[in-house]
Design a protein around this motif. Structure first.
Motif, short mmCIF file in Angstrom:
data_model
loop_
_atom_site.label_atom_id
_atom_site.label_comp_id
_atom_site.label_asym_id
_atom_site.label_seq_id
_atom_site.Cartn_x
_atom_site.Cartn_y
_atom_site.Cartn_z
N LEU A 24 0.84 -1.19 0.00
CA LEU A 24 0.00 0.00 0.00
C LEU A 24 0.88 1.25 0.00
CD1 LEU A 24 -2.72 1.46 0.22
CD2 LEU A 24 -2.60 1.14 2.71
N ALA A 25 1.91 1.23 0.82
CA ALA A 25 2.84 2.37 0.85
C ALA A 25 3.46 2.61 -0.52
CB ALA A 25 3.94 2.12 1.89
N TYR A 26 3.89 1.56 -1.16
CA TYR A 26 4.53 1.72 -2.47
C TYR A 26 3.53 2.23 -3.50
CZ TYR A 26 7.41 0.93 -6.55
OH TYR A 26 8.12 1.13 -7.69
N GLU A 27 2.33 1.66 -3.50
CA GLU A 27 1.32 2.07 -4.49
C GLU A 27 0.95 3.54 -4.31
OE1 GLU A 27 -0.96 1.46 -7.77
OE2 GLU A 27 0.16 -0.17 -6.84
N VAL A 28 0.78 3.99 -3.07
CA VAL A 28 0.44 5.40 -2.82
C VAL A 28 1.61 6.31 -3.21
CG1 VAL A 28 -0.07 7.09 -1.00
CG2 VAL A 28 -1.27 4.89 -1.03
N SER A 29 2.83 5.86 -2.93
CA SER A 29 4.00 6.70 -3.24
C SER A 29 4.17 6.92 -4.73
CB SER A 29 5.27 6.07 -2.66
OG SER A 29 5.70 4.96 -3.45
N ARG A 30 3.67 6.00 -5.53
CA ARG A 30 3.77 6.15 -6.99
C ARG A 30 2.98 7.35 -7.49
NH1 ARG A 30 2.01 0.65 -9.54
NH2 ARG A 30 2.70 1.66 -11.46
N HIS A 31 2.08 7.85 -6.66
CA HIS A 31 1.28 9.03 -7.01
C HIS A 31 1.89 10.30 -6.40
CE1 HIS A 31 -2.15 6.76 -8.80
NE2 HIS A 31 -1.66 5.81 -8.04
N LYS A 32 3.17 10.24 -6.09
CA LYS A 32 3.96 11.39 -5.64
C LYS A 32 3.64 11.82 -4.21
CE LYS A 32 5.37 11.45 -9.92
NZ LYS A 32 6.61 10.72 -10.27
N TYR A 33 3.08 10.91 -3.42
CA TYR A 33 2.82 11.22 -2.01
C TYR A 33 3.93 10.62 -1.14
CZ TYR A 33 -1.86 12.65 -3.45
OH TYR A 33 -2.91 13.28 -4.07
N LYS A 34 4.23 11.29 -0.04
CA LYS A 34 5.23 10.79 0.90
C LYS A 34 4.55 9.90 1.94
CE LYS A 34 8.49 13.15 2.66
NZ LYS A 34 9.21 14.17 3.46
N VAL A 35 5.15 8.75 2.20
CA VAL A 35 4.57 7.76 3.11
C VAL A 35 5.59 7.35 4.16
CG1 VAL A 35 3.40 5.54 3.29
CG2 VAL A 35 3.19 6.88 1.17
N ALA A 36 5.15 7.32 5.41
CA ALA A 36 5.97 6.78 6.50
C ALA A 36 5.30 5.50 7.00
CB ALA A 36 6.09 7.78 7.63
N ILE A 37 6.10 4.47 7.21
CA ILE A 37 5.59 3.23 7.81
C ILE A 37 6.22 3.09 9.19
CG2 ILE A 37 5.09 0.79 7.42
CD1 ILE A 37 6.14 1.08 4.59
N LEU A 38 5.39 2.95 10.21
CA LEU A 38 5.86 2.77 11.58
C LEU A 38 5.70 1.31 11.97
CD1 LEU A 38 4.20 5.87 13.33
CD2 LEU A 38 6.25 5.79 11.88
N ASP A 39 6.78 0.67 12.37
CA ASP A 39 6.73 -0.75 12.74
C ASP A 39 6.57 -0.88 14.25
OD1 ASP A 39 6.88 -3.46 12.85
OD2 ASP A 39 8.82 -3.64 11.85
N LEU A 40 5.38 -1.31 14.67
CA LEU A 40 5.13 -1.54 16.10
C LEU A 40 5.28 -3.00 16.48
CD1 LEU A 40 2.07 0.69 17.14
CD2 LEU A 40 4.50 1.14 17.38
N ASP A 41 5.72 -3.82 15.55
CA ASP A 41 5.81 -5.26 15.80
C ASP A 41 7.21 -5.62 16.30
OD1 ASP A 41 5.70 -8.02 15.79
OD2 ASP A 41 4.65 -8.14 13.88
N PRO A 42 7.30 -6.24 17.50
CA PRO A 42 8.62 -6.66 18.01
C PRO A 42 9.34 -7.62 17.08
CG PRO A 42 6.97 -6.73 19.77
CD PRO A 42 6.22 -6.48 18.49
#
Length: 262
Positions: A24-42
Motif C-alpha cells: 500500500l505504501a509503495y502504491e500510494v508513493s507512486r502518485h507522488k505522495y510521501k509515506v511513512a511506515i511505523l513498525d510496532l511489531d517486536p
C-alpha cells in the motif's frame, strides 16, 4: 486537517499485515505522495520486507515511545525511494508495551508523539503486532482509519468480527473523537485452487455487510510475494508486470482520496 494515519490491524499472525502495509505504501508513493511506515511489531518483519539492516533500539519506534523522546524521528529510506521511509521495529518493543501500561497517558503515547512532533508525510501506515495489547491500543488511538487483512480460514474470519468489536469498545473506552472507522476488510493470501478459500471468500460479503464494513478485492496468494520479500523488495519492483501488483490498487485509490480530502 488531520494527517491520514492508517493502522493495519489483525488479532492473528501471518495474515498479511506487513505485505499489505508495504505494498500500500509503495502504491500510494507512486502518485507522488510521501509515506511513512511505523513498525510496532517486536518481530520487525518490515526490516525484511524493506531490505533494511536491523537497527539499534534507540533508532526505532522504541525511542519514539520512550519517555525521553523529543521529536528526533529516525527514518530509514525503503528501497532507495525518497518518498517512502520506515521507522523500524525492535524486539524490546515488548518491554516498552509493559511500561506503557503503567504510564500516564500510556494508551495515547503514539498519538501524542504524532501530534506534538508531526511527520511531514502525507500518509502514515502503522504495521501492528498480532496481539491486541498496549501497542495496538496505541495504534488505534493514533489512527484516523483502520485496515483489517483477513486470512481465508474460519478462525481468522471469526477473529475479524471480534477485532471489529474490540475496535469499537476500545475506542469508546479511550473516548476517541472521532472514532477511527474501519476502511475495509482485505481478504489476503487467496488461492483459487484451495476449496476452503473459495468457500470462505463467498461468505465474506454477507459478513462485511452485516458489520457495515467495505470488502476490498482479494489479494492473491503468490510465491512471488515471498520471493520479493526475500530480496527486500515490494512485488512492484521485483516483478513489475506480475498481476498481483494490481491487487492493491483499489485500496490505494481510496487512501489517496482520503489524502486529497484531508
Amino acid at each position: 486537517m488531520t494527517q491520514i494515519v492508517i493502522a493495519v490491524l489483525a488479532n492473528a499472525g501471518g495474515v498479511g499485515k506487513s505485505t499489505l502495509s508495504v505494498h500500500l505504501a509503495y502504491e500510494v508513493s507512486r502518485h507522488k505522495y510521501k509515506v511513512a511506515i511505523l513498525d510496532l511489531d517486536p518481530q520487525r518483519s518490515l526490516d525484511v520486507f524493506c531490505g533494511l539492516e536491523a537497527a539499534e533500539a534507540e533508532n526505532t519506534t522504541v525511542k519514539v515511545l520512550s519517555k525521553d523522546f523529543k521529536g528526533d524521528w529516525v527514518l530509514a529510506s525503503a528501497w532507495n525511494e525518497s518518498r517512502i521511509e520506515v521507522c523500524q521495529g525492535h524486539p524490546s518493543l515488548a518491554d516498552i508495551a509493559n511500561d506503557l501500561v503503567i504510564r500516564k497517558r500510556g494508551e495515547y503515547t503514539l498519538a501524542d508523539r504524532l501530534q506534538k512532533y508531526p511527520l511531514s508525510h502525507d500518509l502514515v501506515i502503522i504495521d501492528c503486532p498480532a496481539t491486541l495489547g498496549m501497542l495496538n491500543v496505541n495504534a488505534l488511538a493514533a489512527a484516523t482509519h483502520i485496515l483489517v487483512p483477513i486470512q481465508l480460514e474460519m478462525k481468522a474470519i471469526s477473529g475479524s468480527a471480534e477485532l471489529v468489536e474490540w475496535c469499537i469498545n476500545t475506542s469508546e473506552e479511550l473516548q476517541l473523537d472521532p472514532k477511527p472507522p474501519i476502511l475495509g476488510f482485505v481478504p489476503s493470501m487467496y488461492d483459487e485452487a484451495v476449496a476452503m478459500h473459495r468457500q470462505y471468500y463467498l461468505q465474506l460479503p454477507a459478513i462485511a455487510k452485516q458489520l457495515d464494513i467495505k470488502l476490498y478485492p482479494k489479494i492473491r496468494s503468490s510465491n512471488e510475494f515471498k520471493n520479493a520479500s526475500a530480496h527486500g523488495l515490494p512485488l512492484h519492483k521485483y516483478r513489475t508486470k506480475h498481476p498481483a501488483c494490481k491487487d492493491f490498487k483499489q485500496i490505494a485509490d481510496d487512501v489517496i482520496q482520503l489524502i486529497k480530502n484531508k
